[in-house]
Design a protein around this motif. Structure first.
Motif, PDB file in Angstrom:
ATOM      1  N   LEU A   1       0.826  -1.210   0.000  1.00  0.00           N
ATOM      2  CA  LEU A   1       0.000   0.000   0.000  1.00  0.00           C
ATOM      3  C   LEU A   1       0.859   1.259   0.000  1.00  0.00           C
ATOM      4  O   LEU A   1       0.543   2.232  -0.683  1.00  0.00           O
TER       5      LEU A   1
ATOM      6  N   TYR B   1      -0.403   5.016  -0.680  1.00  0.00           N
ATOM      7  CA  TYR B   1      -1.344   5.122   0.434  1.00  0.00           C
ATOM      8  C   TYR B   1      -0.571   5.217   1.735  1.00  0.00           C
ATOM      9  O   TYR B   1       0.595   4.891   1.821  1.00  0.00           O
ATOM     10  N   SER B   2      -1.268   5.642   2.773  1.00  0.00           N
ATOM     11  CA  SER B   2      -0.675   5.738   4.098  1.00  0.00           C
ATOM     12  C   SER B   2      -1.492   4.875   5.041  1.00  0.00           C
ATOM     13  O   SER B   2      -2.396   5.381   5.751  1.00  0.00           O
TER      14      SER B   2
END
Length: 107
Positions: free
Chosen positions: A96, A101-102
């Motif tokens: 991810l 993304y975080s």
């Protein structure tokens, strides 16, 4: 606010990725000879064990094959442009993060 930890990849993984970029940048094609361990040490400024492990990772990914007594050569898989080969194990969190993304765990 939860801070995300600094993402660190093993040096051998970094060298593996740098070698793949090197192959692409230099127009390497299947059947071409791969840099030797000493050449990788000189080119990327890493230790011999790191160079050896990076080559093992490339072998595991199917990008490089060893021809006993002759050296290492690129396979036909080296020409494939696959961002995430299914033979490469990685955590969902790392995957991810690489996609931008975080990820967080909230309780």
């Amino acid at each position: 606010m939860i801070e995300t930890p600094i993402v660190r990849r093993l040096m051998s993984v970094q060298v593996r990725d740098a070698l793949v970029e090197y192959f692409e940048r230099n127009g390497a094609k299947p059947g071409d000879r791969v840099l030797s361990e000493p050449e990788i040490v000189d080119q990327f400024g890493v230790g011999r064990s790191t160079a050896r492990e990076a080559l093992k990772l490339l072998e595991h990914d199917g990008i490089v094959e060893v021809r006993p007594g002759l050296g290492r050569y690129l396979t036909s898989l080296s020409a494939a442009k696959v961002n995430r080969p299914i033979t490469r194990f990685e955590s969902a969190t790392d995957m991810l993060r690489e996609l931008g993304y975080s990820p967080q765990t909230l309780v």
